[in-house]
Design an enzyme around this catalytic site. Structure first.
Site, PDB file in Angstrom:
ATOM      1  CE  LYS A   1      -1.742   1.492   4.048  1.00 45.75           C
ATOM      2  NZ  LYS A   1      -1.458   2.888   4.392  1.00 45.75           N
ATOM      3  CG  ASN A   2       2.233   2.712   3.503  1.00 45.32           C
ATOM      4  OD1 ASN A   2       1.081   3.015   3.166  1.00 45.32           O
ATOM      5  ND2 ASN A   2       2.591   2.522   4.747  1.00 45.32           N
TER       6      ASN A   2
ATOM      7  CB  CYS B   1      -5.087  10.293  11.466  1.00 49.29           C
ATOM      8  SG  CYS B   1      -3.549   9.544  11.920  1.00 49.29           S
TER       9      CYS B   1
ATOM     10  NE  ARG C   1       0.662  10.523  10.310  1.00 51.67           N
ATOM     11  CZ  ARG C   1       0.081   9.497   9.712  1.00 51.67           C
ATOM     12  NH1 ARG C   1      -1.007   8.979  10.220  1.00 51.67           N
ATOM     13  NH2 ARG C   1       0.577   8.996   8.593  1.00 51.67           N
TER      14      ARG C   1
ATOM     15  CG  ASP D   1       3.344   1.478   9.576  1.00 47.47           C
ATOM     16  OD1 ASP D   1       3.499   1.735   8.377  1.00 47.47           O
ATOM     17  OD2 ASP D   1       3.023   2.343  10.419  1.00 47.47           O
TER      18      ASP D   1
ATOM     19  NE  ARG E   1      -7.372   4.255   5.391  1.00 46.50           N
ATOM     20  CZ  ARG E   1      -6.825   5.369   5.867  1.00 46.50           C
ATOM     21  NH1 ARG E   1      -7.264   5.888   6.983  1.00 46.50           N
ATOM     22  NH2 ARG E   1      -5.845   5.971   5.240  1.00 46.50           N
TER      23      ARG E   1
END
Ligand code: EPZ
Length: 421
Positions: A22-23, A117, A122, A308, A400
């Site tokens: 994803k990243n 978030c 952020r 993460d 997500r």
């Protein structure tokens, strides 16, 4: 809202395929805006964040074409508006990644300021200051970042990141790809996803050197051409499924991945007692039925232990033998999963940016609530090993970042099902 119901106790055993990262996919999709022709990107994960980015392109007048292998073709020449609207940006902060490419390629951009978030404030000050260093005029008003390139376009610049920022590095790298002259980014992020983006820019004819180190040099070019690129595997999804096998005392072989991009995680799994074997594009973890041992860890920028994976290792420590200290140095509020795990009987004490986790022989299933992407994954992991049923609410957070999570876990023998909410 959909929910997941998980009945704990099954020792996982099996093989699964890891999806595209994803990243890496998000900055690479943003970078297609730099091209002077159609670009195709393959191995995209089927995730809500990816469809959000594609929806954002649609709103800007670019109609991505999705082929039968789910590769996406994007032709940025059809763009009609240079505005990334708040109602999309607020659902996905990574939308900020279109700012650099749009200013570099089209001379201006209006991108909604992403809010904070669950895990922290952020800020995006480094993204803004980096573009200003390249001559962009930037105003932040009405909740939007309004950026305009100088006459003649962005100019190459030296920029020092006073905090290591992954998307900050990516945004400025993309802008520099089409700037006039050389840019040097210092204290740059070294994440593998930054390297994947640099490889993609170079595949389009860019001149990026040093990605993966803390100093990245970019020589701007006149134009970037069409290319086809395949996104790298997801190292966080890889680590998450390895921890799923570790907490259940089971065995998993993850394929289509790369053992060289999560070495800090593999080291901690070995310390927890896992038996690990690796090949060029696979990793096999076997606990031989044993309970993991608690580990101490401290998150930090790559190649150190990734933030993460912090929540997932709190789940491992929660049922491990012994006590482990987990220190979170990247985000200021990334322990929300702890308070949900308390509901399952976890013994965890949070003091500032440190969580002291004392392993218990068993957790108890309970209704819990997902708060952010990786926290949700850690609740799934705890539920896999808890006694009884766990109901996880607000699992849109999971969708997500984890493609088909219940199907992949069912393939490993987990008792998990989605209940439409
Ligand atoms: C990226 O977020 C990832 N997201 C995050 O993954 C990941 O947790 C994070 O990097 C750290 O590895 C994507 O790549 C899309 P940062 P990013 O800028 O780039 C401060 C997930 O779960 N900072 O590296 O937003 C910031 O406050 C997500 O997939 C500034 O001060 O993170 C933080 O303390 C969650 N000013 C630190 O830097 C800025 O302008 C690192 O943040 C930018 C960041």
């Amino acid at each position: 809202m959909d929910k997941l119901i998980i009945t704990g106790g099954a020792r996982l055993d099996g093989e699964i395929r890891i999806s595209g990262a994803k990243n890496a996919a998000l900055p690479i999709l943003a970078a297609t805006l730099l091209a002077d022709g159609p670009v195709t990107v393959g191995n995209l994960p089927h995730l809500h964040d990816i469809t959000t980015m594609i929806e954002l392109f649609g709103r800007m007048g670019i109609e991505p074409v999705i082929d039968e292998k789910l590769a996406v073709e994007i032709d940025p020449r059809t763009i009609k508006t240079l505005v990334a609207p708040y109602e999309l940006v607020k659902t996905m902060r990574a939308s900020i990644l279109v700012l650099g490419p749009m200013v570099a390629r089209f001379g201006k951009a209006e991108v909604a300021l992403p809010g904070g978030c669950a895990i922290g404030s952020r800020p995006v000050d480094l993204h803004i200051r980096g573009l200003e260093a390249m001559g962009a005029k930037i105003e932040v008003e009405g909740g939007y970042i309004k950026a305009e390139a100088p006459e003649g376009g962005l100019r190459g610049a030296h920029f020092f990141f006073d905090t290591v920022s992954v998307t900050g590095t990516e945004n400025i790298m993309m802008a520099a790809a089409l700037a006039k002259g050389r840019s040097v980014l210092q204290n740059a992020a070294r994440e593998p996803e930054v390297v994947d983006l640099a490889n993609f820019i170079n595949a389009m004819g860019g001149k990026v050197q040093g990605a993966g180190t803390d100093t990245i040099t970019i020589d701007g070019v006149e134009r970037l051409d069409s290319a086809h690129y395949r996104v790298m595997p997801d190292r966080i999804e890889t680590g998450t499924y390895l921890v799923a096998a570790a907490v259940t005392g089971g065995r998993v072989k993850v394929k289509d991945t790369d053992p060289t991009i999560l070495e800090a995680v593999l080291e901690k799994l070995k310390e927890a007692g896992a038996d690990l074997t690796t090949g060029e594009d696979w990793i096999e973890l076997d606990m031989h039925g044993k309970r993991p041992k608690a580990v101490n860890l401290r998150t930090a920028p790559y190649p150190a232990f990734p933030t993460d994976m912090q929540a997932q290792f709190i789940s491992l420590n929660a049922i491990a033998e012994g006590t482990g200290a987990v220190i979170e140095t990247i985000f200021e509020n990334r322990f929300m999963h702890v308070y949900e795990m308390h509901r399952m009987g976890a013994q965890i004490q949070v003091e500032g940016n440190t969580a002291i986790v004392t392993g218990v022989p068993a957790l108890k299933g309970a209704p819990v609530m997902a708060t952010d992407l990786r926290a949700s994954a850690s609740l799934v992991l705890s539920a896999l090993v808890a006694e009884g049923d766990t109901l996880i609410d607000r699992i849109y957070h999971i969708d997500r970042g984890y493609e088909c999570i219940e199907e992949k876990l069912q393939m490993l023998g987990a008792k998990i099902r989605r209940v439409p909410g």
